[in-house]
Write a protein that holds these residues in place. Structure first.
Motif, PDB file in Angstrom:
ATOM      1  N   LEU A 129       8.554   1.711  -4.622  1.00  0.00           N
ATOM      2  CA  LEU A 129       7.627   0.587  -4.526  1.00  0.00           C
ATOM      3  C   LEU A 129       6.379   0.833  -5.360  1.00  0.00           C
ATOM      4  CD1 LEU A 129       6.680  -2.086  -3.186  1.00  0.00           C
ATOM      5  CD2 LEU A 129       5.709  -0.683  -1.360  1.00  0.00           C
ATOM      6  N   PHE A 130       5.797   2.012  -5.253  1.00  0.00           N
ATOM      7  CA  PHE A 130       4.564   2.307  -5.996  1.00  0.00           C
ATOM      8  C   PHE A 130       4.820   2.380  -7.501  1.00  0.00           C
ATOM      9  CE2 PHE A 130       3.337   4.561  -1.860  1.00  0.00           C
ATOM     10  CZ  PHE A 130       2.742   3.427  -1.370  1.00  0.00           C
ATOM     11  N   MET A 131       6.004   2.788  -7.881  1.00  0.00           N
ATOM     12  CA  MET A 131       6.328   2.855  -9.304  1.00  0.00           C
ATOM     13  C   MET A 131       6.506   1.463  -9.918  1.00  0.00           C
ATOM     14  SD  MET A 131       8.898   6.155  -9.519  1.00  0.00           S
ATOM     15  CE  MET A 131       9.075   5.999 -11.297  1.00  0.00           C
ATOM     16  N   THR A 132       6.746   0.444  -9.093  1.00  0.00           N
ATOM     17  CA  THR A 132       6.859  -0.915  -9.639  1.00  0.00           C
ATOM     18  C   THR A 132       5.558  -1.401 -10.240  1.00  0.00           C
ATOM     19  OG1 THR A 132       6.277  -2.026  -7.539  1.00  0.00           O
ATOM     20  CG2 THR A 132       8.602  -1.481  -7.906  1.00  0.00           C
ATOM     21  N   GLY A 134       3.612   0.553 -12.092  1.00  0.00           N
ATOM     22  CA  GLY A 134       3.297   1.367 -13.260  1.00  0.00           C
ATOM     23  C   GLY A 134       2.844   2.779 -12.974  1.00  0.00           C
ATOM     24  N   LEU A 135       2.893   3.241 -11.717  1.00  0.00           N
ATOM     25  CA  LEU A 135       2.487   4.608 -11.419  1.00  0.00           C
ATOM     26  C   LEU A 135       3.547   5.590 -11.914  1.00  0.00           C
ATOM     27  CD1 LEU A 135       0.525   3.044  -9.521  1.00  0.00           C
ATOM     28  CD2 LEU A 135       0.806   4.925  -7.884  1.00  0.00           C
ATOM     29  N   GLU A 136       3.087   6.750 -12.350  1.00  0.00           N
ATOM     30  CA  GLU A 136       4.006   7.814 -12.738  1.00  0.00           C
ATOM     31  C   GLU A 136       4.691   8.377 -11.493  1.00  0.00           C
ATOM     32  OE1 GLU A 136       4.821   8.560 -15.749  1.00  0.00           O
ATOM     33  OE2 GLU A 136       3.341   7.217 -16.688  1.00  0.00           O
ATOM     34  N   LEU A 137       5.842   9.027 -11.697  1.00  0.00           N
ATOM     35  CA  LEU A 137       6.635   9.503 -10.575  1.00  0.00           C
ATOM     36  C   LEU A 137       5.844  10.439  -9.668  1.00  0.00           C
ATOM     37  CD1 LEU A 137       9.307   9.813  -9.054  1.00  0.00           C
ATOM     38  CD2 LEU A 137       9.942  11.620 -10.674  1.00  0.00           C
ATOM     39  N   ASP A 138       5.119  11.416 -10.240  1.00  0.00           N
ATOM     40  CA  ASP A 138       4.405  12.381  -9.396  1.00  0.00           C
ATOM     41  C   ASP A 138       3.296  11.719  -8.594  1.00  0.00           C
ATOM     42  OD1 ASP A 138       2.943  11.812 -11.648  1.00  0.00           O
ATOM     43  OD2 ASP A 138       2.247  13.875 -11.978  1.00  0.00           O
ATOM     44  N   GLN A 139       2.604  10.731  -9.187  1.00  0.00           N
ATOM     45  CA  GLN A 139       1.543  10.033  -8.475  1.00  0.00           C
ATOM     46  C   GLN A 139       2.133   9.158  -7.364  1.00  0.00           C
ATOM     47  OE1 GLN A 139      -0.848   7.483 -10.939  1.00  0.00           O
ATOM     48  NE2 GLN A 139      -2.427   7.178  -9.376  1.00  0.00           N
ATOM     49  N   ALA A 140       3.243   8.483  -7.669  1.00  0.00           N
ATOM     50  CA  ALA A 140       3.888   7.633  -6.667  1.00  0.00           C
ATOM     51  C   ALA A 140       4.409   8.472  -5.506  1.00  0.00           C
ATOM     52  CB  ALA A 140       5.024   6.848  -7.302  1.00  0.00           C
ATOM     53  N   GLU A 141       4.977   9.643  -5.804  1.00  0.00           N
ATOM     54  CA  GLU A 141       5.478  10.518  -4.744  1.00  0.00           C
ATOM     55  C   GLU A 141       4.342  11.033  -3.867  1.00  0.00           C
ATOM     56  OE1 GLU A 141       9.526  12.488  -6.685  1.00  0.00           O
ATOM     57  OE2 GLU A 141       7.587  13.505  -6.935  1.00  0.00           O
ATOM     58  N   ALA A 142       3.197  11.328  -4.474  1.00  0.00           N
ATOM     59  CA  ALA A 142       2.064  11.835  -3.700  1.00  0.00           C
ATOM     60  C   ALA A 142       1.543  10.773  -2.731  1.00  0.00           C
ATOM     61  CB  ALA A 142       0.948  12.286  -4.646  1.00  0.00           C
ATOM     62  N   ILE A 143       1.422   9.518  -3.190  1.00  0.00           N
ATOM     63  CA  ILE A 143       0.933   8.455  -2.305  1.00  0.00           C
ATOM     64  C   ILE A 143       1.960   8.168  -1.211  1.00  0.00           C
ATOM     65  CG2 ILE A 143       0.163   6.064  -2.166  1.00  0.00           C
ATOM     66  CD1 ILE A 143      -0.804   6.253  -5.006  1.00  0.00           C
ATOM     67  N   ALA A 144       3.251   8.185  -1.560  1.00  0.00           N
ATOM     68  CA  ALA A 144       4.294   7.962  -0.557  1.00  0.00           C
ATOM     69  C   ALA A 144       4.252   9.043   0.519  1.00  0.00           C
ATOM     70  CB  ALA A 144       5.667   7.932  -1.235  1.00  0.00           C
ATOM     71  N   ALA A 145       4.059  10.302   0.103  1.00  0.00           N
ATOM     72  CA  ALA A 145       3.963  11.395   1.070  1.00  0.00           C
ATOM     73  C   ALA A 145       2.724  11.244   1.942  1.00  0.00           C
ATOM     74  CB  ALA A 145       3.947  12.729   0.334  1.00  0.00           C
ATOM     75  N   ALA A 146       1.620  10.783   1.336  1.00  0.00           N
ATOM     76  CA  ALA A 146       0.391  10.574   2.102  1.00  0.00           C
ATOM     77  C   ALA A 146       0.565   9.457   3.126  1.00  0.00           C
ATOM     78  CB  ALA A 146      -0.763  10.261   1.154  1.00  0.00           C
ATOM     79  N   VAL A 147       1.339   8.437   2.767  1.00  0.00           N
ATOM     80  CA  VAL A 147       1.623   7.351   3.715  1.00  0.00           C
ATOM     81  C   VAL A 147       2.382   7.892   4.920  1.00  0.00           C
ATOM     82  CG1 VAL A 147       2.945   5.223   4.062  1.00  0.00           C
ATOM     83  CG2 VAL A 147       1.574   5.511   1.996  1.00  0.00           C
ATOM     84  N   SER A 199      -3.918  -4.558  -3.554  1.00  0.00           N
ATOM     85  CA  SER A 199      -3.918  -6.009  -3.738  1.00  0.00           C
ATOM     86  C   SER A 199      -2.633  -6.481  -4.405  1.00  0.00           C
ATOM     87  CB  SER A 199      -5.132  -6.444  -4.564  1.00  0.00           C
ATOM     88  OG  SER A 199      -6.328  -6.124  -3.900  1.00  0.00           O
ATOM     89  N   ALA A 200      -2.139  -5.696  -5.361  1.00  0.00           N
ATOM     90  CA  ALA A 200      -0.917  -6.075  -6.064  1.00  0.00           C
ATOM     91  C   ALA A 200       0.308  -5.979  -5.161  1.00  0.00           C
ATOM     92  CB  ALA A 200      -0.731  -5.197  -7.292  1.00  0.00           C
ATOM     93  N   LEU A 201       0.286  -5.052  -4.202  1.00  0.00           N
ATOM     94  CA  LEU A 201       1.455  -4.821  -3.353  1.00  0.00           C
ATOM     95  C   LEU A 201       1.392  -5.532  -2.008  1.00  0.00           C
ATOM     96  CD1 LEU A 201       2.042  -0.995  -3.941  1.00  0.00           C
ATOM     97  CD2 LEU A 201       3.321  -2.903  -4.920  1.00  0.00           C
ATOM     98  N   GLU A 202       0.223  -5.983  -1.605  1.00  0.00           N
ATOM     99  CA  GLU A 202       0.067  -6.554  -0.256  1.00  0.00           C
ATOM    100  C   GLU A 202       1.079  -7.657   0.070  1.00  0.00           C
ATOM    101  OE1 GLU A 202      -3.398  -8.427   2.668  1.00  0.00           O
ATOM    102  OE2 GLU A 202      -3.676  -8.422   0.485  1.00  0.00           O
ATOM    103  N   PRO A 203       1.377  -8.605  -0.853  1.00  0.00           N
ATOM    104  CA  PRO A 203       2.361  -9.647  -0.508  1.00  0.00           C
ATOM    105  C   PRO A 203       3.754  -9.104  -0.218  1.00  0.00           C
ATOM    106  CG  PRO A 203       1.064 -10.296  -2.428  1.00  0.00           C
ATOM    107  CD  PRO A 203       0.777  -8.848  -2.187  1.00  0.00           C
ATOM    108  N   SER A 204       4.023  -7.864  -0.614  1.00  0.00           N
ATOM    109  CA  SER A 204       5.347  -7.275  -0.418  1.00  0.00           C
ATOM    110  C   SER A 204       5.421  -6.397   0.822  1.00  0.00           C
ATOM    111  CB  SER A 204       5.739  -6.430  -1.642  1.00  0.00           C
ATOM    112  OG  SER A 204       5.635  -7.166  -2.838  1.00  0.00           O
TER     113      SER A 204
END
Length: 316
Positions: A129-132, A134-147, A199-204
């Motif tokens: 979801l976070f990579m949709t 434009g986040l790089e894989l490592d950044q998206a994985e870090a936020i997903a783990a933080a969630v 804001s970009a992801l909230e509707p999803s």
């Protein structure tokens, strides 16, 4: 012999009783100042009256548009409760437009089963979801783990995750909640999240479906479908195609998800819906009502639904 002096005295007295040119000039200036002051006072009063009139009109228009938008929400509930699948409105984000008095109303309904549940999605789904955006894989994985660290009950950090020490290291005065999200907007507090991304992801996003994957039959944003493996163009085409068909037509067409095999069935959604109702008056004033409701039962207010989230007063 005495007549001439008397005439001179009379002329002198007449001259003394008549105002001089200087005195007449001062009086004229004073009159101009008084007229100017009266004009300023009158102009100020007129401006205040006009401002109050505009404010009253704006308040009237906003109130009228707000209740028209609320009428759109109630009509959406009525249409969703219809038993005939041909007449029943579909909660896949398609617009329903109708007139209500002097207002034009556009209603969009999204079944929350078509969204990503941030309390149920796993790290892989959240990373996708976070990579949709434009986040790089490592950044998206870090936020997903933080969630996940935010919502799980322990203090053990996920790989690349964030518990209390990481939050303090980032200069924040709080740490992870270690409990499920109570609102979608709470996601903004997770380490690594920023307002633009949220804001970009909230509707999803939702917290009400309980699903690990979104239901492709009701996903109304490309991001929700892309998190399941769709390419953006493929997701946009699928949404456009699906929103132009009725429930029966979707079933007859044999539409499938992004994997090309899983059938899309627009009849197995949940009971929780996000409803966005925009009412626009003839003069252009508009109000948006954005609410999440759960169907079933009767609320304290006598409604056949329960309000889970309510946001209104957004005008344009």
């Amino acid at each position: 012999m005495t007549t001439a002096p008397m005439i001179l005295d009379a002329r002198a007295c007449a001259r003394r009783g008549r105002p001089s040119a200087r005195q007449r000039g001062v009086a004229f200036v004073l009159v101009l100042w008084v007229i100017a002051m009266l004009a300023i006072l009158l102009g100020s009063f007129s401006l205040v009256a006009r401002t109050e009139s505009l404010q009253s009109r704006h308040l009237f228009d906003s109130t009228q548009a707000r209740y028209a938008a609320e009428a759109g929400l109630n009509l959406a509930v009525f249409e969703l409760r219809k038993s005939d699948p041909v007449q029943q409105w579909i909660g896949d984000g398609r617009p329903y437009v109708f007139n209500y008095g002097d207002a034009k109303i556009e209603v969009r309904i999204t079944d929350d089963s078509g969204k990503i549940d941030i309390n149920a999605a796993d790290a892989i789904r959240l990373t996708s979801l976070f990579m949709t955006r434009g986040l790089e894989l490592d950044q998206a994985e870090a936020i997903a783990a933080a969630v996940i660290d935010w919502r799980d009950p322990d203090d053990d950090a996920q790989p690349n995750g964030a518990e209390i020490s990481e939050y303090k290291g980032a200069g924040l005065s709080y740490g992870p909640k270690n409990a499920p999200f109570d609102t979608v907007s709470e996601l903004q507090q997770v380490l690594g999240m920023n307002y633009a991304l949220f804001s970009a992801l909230e509707p999803s996003l939702t917290i009400y479906s309980g699903r690990t994957d979104p239901n492709a039959a009701y996903a109304s944003t490309p991001e929700a479908l892309m998190a399941t493996g769709c390419e953006r163009e493929q997701a946009e085409q699928l949404i456009q195609l699906r929103q132009g068909m009725s429930t029966a037509e979707i079933a007859a067409a044999g539409l499938t998800g992004c994997d090309g095999t899983s059938p899309i069935v627009a009849g197995g959604g949940g009971l929780t819906y996000s409803v966005k109702s925009r009412a626009t008056l003839l003069n252009g004033a508009s109000t948006i009502l954005d609410a999440t409701i759960r169907m079933g039962g009767v609320s304290v207010a006598g409604r056949p639904f329960v309000i889970l989230r309510w946001r209104d007063g957004e005008t344009s």
